[in-house]
Design a protein around this motif. Structure first.
Motif, PDB file in Angstrom:
ATOM      1  N   VAL A   1      35.953  45.783  45.208  1.00 38.90           N
ATOM      2  CA  VAL A   1      37.048  46.536  45.803  1.00 38.90           C
ATOM      3  C   VAL A   1      36.532  47.946  46.098  1.00 38.90           C
ATOM      4  O   VAL A   1      35.934  48.584  45.233  1.00 38.90           O
ATOM      5  CB  VAL A   1      38.267  46.606  44.860  1.00 38.90           C
ATOM      6  N   THR A   2      36.759  48.419  47.315  1.00 36.18           N
ATOM      7  CA  THR A   2      36.322  49.760  47.689  1.00 36.18           C
ATOM      8  C   THR A   2      37.516  50.586  48.159  1.00 36.18           C
ATOM      9  O   THR A   2      38.558  50.042  48.553  1.00 36.18           O
ATOM     10  CB  THR A   2      35.269  49.711  48.810  1.00 36.18           C
ATOM     11  N   TYR A   3      37.318  51.893  48.114  1.00 38.91           N
ATOM     12  CA  TYR A   3      38.361  52.806  48.597  1.00 38.91           C
ATOM     13  C   TYR A   3      37.676  54.011  49.230  1.00 38.91           C
ATOM     14  O   TYR A   3      36.790  54.614  48.643  1.00 38.91           O
ATOM     15  CB  TYR A   3      39.266  53.273  47.465  1.00 38.91           C
ATOM     16  N   LEU A   4      38.122  54.371  50.420  1.00 36.17           N
ATOM     17  CA  LEU A   4      37.593  55.552  51.082  1.00 36.17           C
ATOM     18  C   LEU A   4      38.606  56.038  52.109  1.00 36.17           C
ATOM     19  O   LEU A   4      39.057  55.265  52.963  1.00 36.17           O
ATOM     20  CB  LEU A   4      36.263  55.251  51.781  1.00 36.17           C
TER      21      LEU A   4
ATOM     22  N   GLY B   1      39.214  41.737  53.434  1.00 38.57           N
ATOM     23  CA  GLY B   1      40.053  42.466  54.382  1.00 38.57           C
ATOM     24  C   GLY B   1      40.175  43.915  53.978  1.00 38.57           C
ATOM     25  O   GLY B   1      39.386  44.445  53.194  1.00 38.57           O
ATOM     26  N   LYS B   2      41.211  44.577  54.493  1.00 39.73           N
ATOM     27  CA  LYS B   2      41.408  45.992  54.188  1.00 39.73           C
ATOM     28  C   LYS B   2      42.888  46.343  54.274  1.00 39.73           C
ATOM     29  O   LYS B   2      43.678  45.664  54.953  1.00 39.73           O
ATOM     30  CB  LYS B   2      40.606  46.859  55.150  1.00 39.73           C
ATOM     31  N   ILE B   3      43.242  47.391  53.565  1.00 37.02           N
ATOM     32  CA  ILE B   3      44.602  47.938  53.582  1.00 37.02           C
ATOM     33  C   ILE B   3      44.479  49.430  53.843  1.00 37.02           C
ATOM     34  O   ILE B   3      43.833  50.152  53.084  1.00 37.02           O
ATOM     35  CB  ILE B   3      45.331  47.690  52.246  1.00 37.02           C
ATOM     36  N   ASP B   4      45.093  49.891  54.923  1.00 43.17           N
ATOM     37  CA  ASP B   4      45.037  51.307  55.291  1.00 43.17           C
ATOM     38  C   ASP B   4      46.328  51.983  54.822  1.00 43.17           C
ATOM     39  O   ASP B   4      47.416  51.700  55.343  1.00 43.17           O
ATOM     40  CB  ASP B   4      44.886  51.435  56.814  1.00 43.17           C
ATOM     41  N   THR B   5      46.210  52.889  53.842  1.00 42.74           N
ATOM     42  CA  THR B   5      47.383  53.537  53.266  1.00 42.74           C
ATOM     43  C   THR B   5      47.712  54.870  53.945  1.00 42.74           C
ATOM     44  O   THR B   5      48.630  55.567  53.527  1.00 42.74           O
ATOM     45  CB  THR B   5      47.162  53.797  51.762  1.00 42.74           C
TER      46      THR B   5
ATOM     47  N   VAL C   1      42.741  64.412  46.087  1.00 37.87           N
ATOM     48  CA  VAL C   1      41.525  63.815  45.542  1.00 37.87           C
ATOM     49  C   VAL C   1      41.121  62.607  46.368  1.00 37.87           C
ATOM     50  O   VAL C   1      39.945  62.379  46.669  1.00 37.87           O
ATOM     51  CB  VAL C   1      41.735  63.404  44.077  1.00 37.87           C
ATOM     52  N   TRP C   2      42.137  61.822  46.763  1.00 37.28           N
ATOM     53  CA  TRP C   2      41.848  60.562  47.431  1.00 37.28           C
ATOM     54  C   TRP C   2      41.380  60.753  48.863  1.00 37.28           C
ATOM     55  O   TRP C   2      40.917  59.809  49.497  1.00 37.28           O
ATOM     56  CB  TRP C   2      43.092  59.679  47.414  1.00 37.28           C
ATOM     57  N   GLU C   3      41.521  61.969  49.406  1.00 38.81           N
ATOM     58  CA  GLU C   3      41.111  62.183  50.790  1.00 38.81           C
ATOM     59  C   GLU C   3      39.597  62.075  50.973  1.00 38.81           C
ATOM     60  O   GLU C   3      39.126  61.707  52.047  1.00 38.81           O
ATOM     61  CB  GLU C   3      41.613  63.557  51.270  1.00 38.81           C
ATOM     62  N   SER C   4      38.838  62.436  49.941  1.00 39.43           N
ATOM     63  CA  SER C   4      37.380  62.418  50.084  1.00 39.43           C
ATOM     64  C   SER C   4      36.689  61.527  49.061  1.00 39.43           C
ATOM     65  O   SER C   4      35.475  61.348  49.126  1.00 39.43           O
ATOM     66  CB  SER C   4      36.825  63.845  49.956  1.00 39.43           C
ATOM     67  N   LEU C   5      37.455  60.976  48.118  1.00 40.56           N
ATOM     68  CA  LEU C   5      36.848  60.163  47.061  1.00 40.56           C
ATOM     69  C   LEU C   5      36.476  58.770  47.573  1.00 40.56           C
ATOM     70  O   LEU C   5      37.257  58.125  48.269  1.00 40.56           O
ATOM     71  CB  LEU C   5      37.830  60.039  45.887  1.00 40.56           C
ATOM     72  N   PHE C   6      35.277  58.318  47.216  1.00 38.54           N
ATOM     73  CA  PHE C   6      34.854  56.951  47.511  1.00 38.54           C
ATOM     74  C   PHE C   6      34.788  56.182  46.203  1.00 38.54           C
ATOM     75  O   PHE C   6      34.153  56.622  45.240  1.00 38.54           O
ATOM     76  CB  PHE C   6      33.484  56.931  48.195  1.00 38.54           C
ATOM     77  N   VAL C   7      35.478  55.038  46.160  1.00 33.40           N
ATOM     78  CA  VAL C   7      35.512  54.187  44.965  1.00 33.40           C
ATOM     79  C   VAL C   7      34.831  52.860  45.305  1.00 33.40           C
ATOM     80  O   VAL C   7      35.126  52.249  46.339  1.00 33.40           O
ATOM     81  CB  VAL C   7      36.957  53.935  44.492  1.00 33.40           C
ATOM     82  N   ASP C   8      33.950  52.442  44.430  1.00 37.58           N
ATOM     83  CA  ASP C   8      33.249  51.165  44.602  1.00 37.58           C
ATOM     84  C   ASP C   8      33.350  50.427  43.269  1.00 37.58           C
ATOM     85  O   ASP C   8      32.641  50.750  42.311  1.00 37.58           O
ATOM     86  CB  ASP C   8      31.791  51.404  44.991  1.00 37.58           C
ATOM     87  N   LEU C   9      34.269  49.472  43.211  1.00 36.19           N
ATOM     88  CA  LEU C   9      34.606  48.811  41.952  1.00 36.19           C
ATOM     89  C   LEU C   9      34.292  47.316  42.046  1.00 36.19           C
ATOM     90  O   LEU C   9      34.778  46.635  42.949  1.00 36.19           O
ATOM     91  CB  LEU C   9      36.093  49.023  41.639  1.00 36.19           C
ATOM     92  N   LYS C  10      33.506  46.825  41.107  1.00 32.49           N
ATOM     93  CA  LYS C  10      33.204  45.400  41.042  1.00 32.49           C
ATOM     94  C   LYS C  10      34.074  44.735  39.986  1.00 32.49           C
ATOM     95  O   LYS C  10      34.320  45.312  38.916  1.00 32.49           O
ATOM     96  CB  LYS C  10      31.736  45.171  40.709  1.00 32.49           C
ATOM     97  N   ILE C  11      34.550  43.545  40.289  1.00 31.33           N
ATOM     98  CA  ILE C  11      35.388  42.781  39.377  1.00 31.33           C
ATOM     99  C   ILE C  11      34.593  41.553  38.933  1.00 31.33           C
ATOM    100  O   ILE C  11      34.115  40.776  39.766  1.00 31.33           O
ATOM    101  CB  ILE C  11      36.705  42.352  40.049  1.00 31.33           C
ATOM    102  N   LYS C  12      34.459  41.416  37.598  1.00 35.69           N
ATOM    103  CA  LYS C  12      33.654  40.322  37.045  1.00 35.69           C
ATOM    104  C   LYS C  12      34.411  39.636  35.921  1.00 35.69           C
ATOM    105  O   LYS C  12      34.666  40.238  34.881  1.00 35.69           O
ATOM    106  CB  LYS C  12      32.317  40.855  36.521  1.00 35.69           C
ATOM    107  N   VAL C  13      34.773  38.382  36.156  1.00 37.13           N
ATOM    108  CA  VAL C  13      35.368  37.546  35.108  1.00 37.13           C
ATOM    109  C   VAL C  13      34.373  36.428  34.826  1.00 37.13           C
ATOM    110  O   VAL C  13      34.142  35.561  35.675  1.00 37.13           O
ATOM    111  CB  VAL C  13      36.725  36.977  35.551  1.00 37.13           C
ATOM    112  N   ALA C  14      33.780  36.462  33.647  1.00 39.86           N
ATOM    113  CA  ALA C  14      32.720  35.502  33.337  1.00 39.86           C
ATOM    114  C   ALA C  14      33.258  34.086  33.206  1.00 39.86           C
ATOM    115  O   ALA C  14      32.616  33.129  33.642  1.00 39.86           O
ATOM    116  CB  ALA C  14      32.000  35.921  32.053  1.00 39.86           C
ATOM    117  N   LYS C  15      34.442  33.935  32.618  1.00 44.51           N
ATOM    118  CA  LYS C  15      34.977  32.598  32.398  1.00 44.51           C
ATOM    119  C   LYS C  15      36.498  32.676  32.367  1.00 44.51           C
ATOM    120  O   LYS C  15      37.086  33.649  31.882  1.00 44.51           O
ATOM    121  CB  LYS C  15      34.456  32.017  31.083  1.00 44.51           C
ATOM    122  N   ILE C  16      37.133  31.607  32.873  1.00 39.99           N
ATOM    123  CA  ILE C  16      38.588  31.506  32.861  1.00 39.99           C
ATOM    124  C   ILE C  16      38.978  30.415  31.878  1.00 39.99           C
ATOM    125  O   ILE C  16      38.462  29.279  31.946  1.00 39.99           O
ATOM    126  CB  ILE C  16      39.142  31.188  34.259  1.00 39.99           C
ATOM    127  N   ALA C  17      39.872  30.742  30.954  1.00 41.84           N
ATOM    128  CA  ALA C  17      40.315  29.772  29.946  1.00 41.84           C
ATOM    129  C   ALA C  17      40.932  28.559  30.633  1.00 41.84           C
ATOM    130  O   ALA C  17      41.658  28.679  31.619  1.00 41.84           O
ATOM    131  CB  ALA C  17      41.325  30.433  29.003  1.00 41.84           C
TER     132      ALA C  17
END
Length: 911
Positions: A640-643, A665-669, A611-627
């Motif tokens: 965070v992206t994955y391709l 940066g990037k991490i190549d698995t 699945v991961w060979e052709s899947l593209f993931v585009d994930l946004k991380i949103k933390v509105a407030k930190i205690a």
């Protein structure tokens, strides 16, 4: 008057002669005299009925030729209908003839031979529900043995015979026509055979030869070949007659260039255009033949291929299956502009082993390969099927199928139903129950505590009604555990116009600590862990949403899947309105427990690597407030992206209490070891406040600044440092460090180095600067600086993770007059795990030697040579001249050195 002795002798001889010749005379009278016709007919009917175990009526004349080997011809033979078994509808023959030699007959021996049968017709019909109870099975081995021992085996002729076979229970209708079957004795003692006919109108031809007897008269070598609808069969081997049963040892070799033509004869439909071949050895007694060295290959023009290898312990009993099955399916190309449903995995092949009896076989180590995932099903079975059936459309299916898997006492899978087209594997409709250990379902190695996590039990339905095989519905729950509650609900809508997917999952772990303990892991109290998620979708789009509660933080996730230019894309976000930093550690604990207990020895049921060979993931991380961030800006934002195996940070930023941090940066698995390249920094982040909010008792505070540009490779914590390349600079200012931190590491440094704070156990830290340059795991520094209120220390050297060595040299400079005479140079050297601290100058008052467990627990510093210098900035370094021996200036003949240690030292606060 009494007769004389010679006369009495003559009378006796005459009487004996009369007796001797009266027997053959009576036999000849029965054969030829018309008055004995009823007796002849009755005896022949009796003999034939006894021979075939069916009552026979002779309706035509019985003719006998006049010679020394008369031919007996019997016309119009019919089986008595009222006495037939219920599955035998009719049997008749136009005529039957055989020869009866008179010379053996005159000696009282009946030696029938040369059997000729003309116009034999047999009709068999099996009703729905199978063969009736009044039908006895035929002992094939006994029939074959008796025939081969008879005088007809080498002198048989069969003309114009037909067998009509109708099986209402399986749907097959077969018409066998035998134009001629002839066996002829050869002059050398061998036998030749030749036959021709048709099956459902398709001609067939048989030729064979039995070799003459050899040294052992009970062994006969033979060869048979059959050509039928392009199918070429050859049987060759040895037949052995035995007192306790006949045996055979032969090799079968068959091939066909046109599978479809062959299957069309039997009325079996399907896209089966292709070729096939089979080879096997058959050996043993006729009633228990064993198959070995079986190799069956079917190759289809569409590109698919099946292979079956192995053996069968007993063909007649259908037991002892030990087969390996592999297959690959050709993928149907999409029409121009057409896109496959995003959840359509597309089965590409399978392999596995088949063991046990035919009706109750078990499938072992079964793997189903798809274009995206691999399903590894270790043990399936036993599998039973009540009947094989060919419907009116020619589809060959199996009905009343029962599939079990797992423990026979408590099967993990029990499904039953129908596969209407076994060749195309279509028309699948299976329903039943599942009952998995929750630990197995979650892929956890819980060992003897697996039962404490309960069972995931429920109902499942599999079908291909929507065009592709899949789970139509699945509802299951864990209700027998106090440690975990889990519920899943999956529904596929089969309606072709809709094709909608609905999935929901609910997880509730009331207290994570006892849950982890059941797995054998010890963690601090995490509290409750909950998850509620759902997946909905159609051919064009899948939407995933979920909410996770860990500690006081509620995380929400949303992902949408679709196809873009024919490839799957997942995009969405993970967000929370309020993040408690302490909950990040709880998330890390949960992940650590899973990593510690994932069942590595157990092959995953589904392998999603493709699945991961052709899947593209585009994930946004949103933390509105930190205690704990107060009224100022406190948030986390990133992407965070994955391709194709590459993870990207583009970038990830944090704002908290006036400080900021960023990373990209990037991490190549893809390689054997993950490659990474990361760049970023931390600016004025109050590390003490962060640690406090994370509820971590780590005795350090101050404004943290970091810059880094690093690359490397590795899959473990040990591998990564050994590969580092790039630069790293860390600085800390206006804070303090706990002296107990040094005690924990086993480090004992000179007392003059640290100034105690107002509270015991703390040392005030003005600043610390640690710049490193890395090359293949070796980090070198040209200027480490540590400054307290009392001293400034400058250091140079290296830390080598590859050789597991550290060599750092330090020279202090007192900032308070009371420390001028006791501060002296020192070095940290040795193995990274256990370096030593040694004083490198002359011994002075209060000097000690200590051991350091980790050199990075105290950042070495670079100090400005003198206190009170105008414009002096803490931890900023300038070039200084080394004192010459005996004076403040270098000797005339000595080259000028750079820096207090003979090296050029450049640095700066916060650099």
């Amino acid at each position: 008057m009494r007769p004389s002795s010679p006369i009495r002798l003559i009378v006796r001889l005459v009487f004996i002669a009369v007796l001797v010749f009266s027997v053959p005379a009576a036999a000849l009278a029965v054969l030829y005299l018309k008055s004995f016709e009823p007796l002849r007919r009755s005896n022949i009917e009796h003999l034939l009925s006894d021979a075939i175990d069916i009552e026979v009526e002779v309706r035509g004349p019985i003719q006998i030729s006049y010679d020394w080997e008369p031919t007996i011809t019997i016309a119009d033979l019919v089986a008595v209908e009222s006495e037939l078994p219920s599955d035998l509808k009719a049997m008749s023959a136009k005529s039957l003839s055989l020869k009866l030699p008179l010379v053996p007959l005159l000696a009282g021996q009946v030696q029938l031979n040369t059997l000729v049968v003309d116009g034999l017709k047999v009709a068999i019909e099996i009703p729905e529900g199978g063969a009736p109870e009044d039908v006895d099975g035929v002992d094939v081995s006994e029939v074959i043995g008796d025939f081969l021992r008879s005088r007809f085996a080498d002198d048989l002729t069969l003309h114009d015979a037909a067998l009509d076979y109708v099986n209402m229970d399986s749907g097959f209708r077969l018409r066998y026509a035998f134009d001629e079957i002839v066996t002829t004795p050869a002059g050398d003692g061998g036998v030749t055979a030749a036959s021709a006919g048709s099956l459902n109108g398709e001609p067939w031809k048989l030729e064979g030869k039995v070799e003459p007897p050899g040294d052992d008269e009970d062994e006969r070598k033979f060869t048979l070949s059959v050509i039928h609808a392009g199918l070429s069969n050859t049987l060759a081997g040895t037949y052995s007659f035995g007192m306790w049963g006949d045996t055979v040892d032969m090799t079968l070799a068959s091939s066909t260039p046109d599978l479809k033509r062959f299957l069309d004869i039997y009325g079996i439909s399907g896209d089966m255009a292709g070729r096939g071949k089979v080879r096997a050895r058959l050996a043993g007694s006729l009633d228990a033949l064993k198959v070995s060295d079986l190799a069956l290959t079917l190759a289809f023009e569409s590109g698919g291929k099946y292979q079956l290898t192995g053996g069968i312990g007993d063909i007649a009993a259908g037991t002892g299956l030990d087969l390996s099955l592999t297959g690959s399916f050709a993928q149907k190309p999409l029409a121009e502009g057409e896109q496959a449903p995003i959840y359509d995995l597309g089965i590409t092949g399978f392999n596995g082993r088949i063991e046990g009896p035919l009706n109750g076989a078990s499938v072992r180590d079964f793997h189903v390969f798809t274009s995206s995932v691999t399903a590894n099903l270790r043990d399936i079975g036993p599998i039973t099927a009540e009947r094989l059936f060919k419907d009116k459309q020619g589809r060959l299916g199996i009905y009343d199928v029962l599939v079990l898997a797992g423990d026979p006492q408590r099967p993990s899978v029990r499904v039953a139903g129908t596969v209407k087209d076994i060749l195309a594997f279509q028309g699948v409709d299976l329903k039943g129950e599942i009952d998995f250990l929750a630990a197995d379902f979650l892929d956890l190695a819980a060992e003897e505590h697996a039962g404490e996590l309960g069972h995931l039990s429920g109902h499942i339905a599999l079908s291909d009604a929507d065009g592709s095989l899949g789970i139509e519905s699945l509802t299951a729950n864990v209700t027998d555990s106090s440690l975990i509650k889990l519920a899943i609900d999956l529904v596929f809508d089969d309606i072709p116009e809709v094709k909608e997917l609905k999935f929901a999952a609910h997880l509730d772990i009331p207290r994570f600590k006892p849950f982890a303990a059941a797995l054998g892991s010890q963690v601090d109290e995490v509290g409750a862990v909950k998850f509620d998620g759902s997946i909905t979708g159609s051919d064009e789009r899948i939407v995933m949403a979920g909410t996770t509660l860990v500690g006081q933080t509620t995380l929400k996730g949303s992902l949408a899947g679709a196809l873009s230019q024919g490839k799957p894309v997942l995009s969405g976000d993970i967000s929370t309105a309020l993040l408690h930093l302490a909950d990040l550690l709880k998330l890390a604990s949960i992940n650590a427990v899973y990593q510690e207990n994932v069942d590595e020895a157990d092959a995953d049921v589904f392998d999603y690597s493709k699945v991961w060979e052709s899947l593209f993931v585009d994930l946004k991380i949103k933390v509105a407030k930190i205690a704990g961030g107060g009224d100022g800006a406190s948030n986390i934002d990133g992407r965070v992206t994955y391709l194709a195996g590459v993870i990207g940070l583009e970038p990830l930023t944090l704002s908290y209490l006036g400080g900021k941090a960023s990373a990209n940066g990037k991490i190549d698995t893809n390689p054997a070891q993950n490659n990474f390249a990361l760049k970023g920094g931390v600016n004025n982040l109050q590390i003490g406040a962060v640690l406090k909010e994370m509820q971590v008792s780590y005795p350090v505070s101050g404004a943290l600044n970091v810059t880094y540009d690093l690359s490397g490779a590795g899959n473990t914590k040990a591998q990564i440092p050994r590969s580092l390349n790039g630069s790293l600079s860390v600085s800390l200012r206006n804070g303090w460090i706990g002296t107990g931190l040094l005690d924990l590491t086993g480090m004992s440094l000179p007392a003059w180095l640290l100034t105690r704070g107002e509270r015991g156990g703390q040392a005030t830290l003005v600043c610390a600067v640690a710049p490193f340059s890395f090359k293949q795991g070796r980090g070198s520094t040209r200027g480490l600086v540590l400054e307290t209120r009392n001293v400034q220390v400058v250091g140079v050297g290296y830390i080598d993770y590859r050789s597991d060595r550290v060599d750092l040299h330090f020279k202090p400079q007192a900032l308070q007059s009371q420390f001028i005479k006791i501060a002296q140079p020192f070095a940290i050297q040795g193995k990274l795990g256990s370096p030593s601290v040694r004083l490198t100058g002359a011994p002075v008052a209060g000097a000690v030697v200590g051991t350091l467990a980790s050199p990075l627990n105290l950042l070495a510093t670079i100090v400005q040579p003198k206190a009170g210098t105008p414009g002096r900035v803490p931890c900023r370094v300038v070039q200084t001249a080394q004192r010459a021996r005996g004076g403040n200036a270098p000797a005339a003949n000595q080259p000028r050195s750079r820096g207090p240690l003979g090296l050029g030292i450049l640095g700066g606060q916060g650099r």
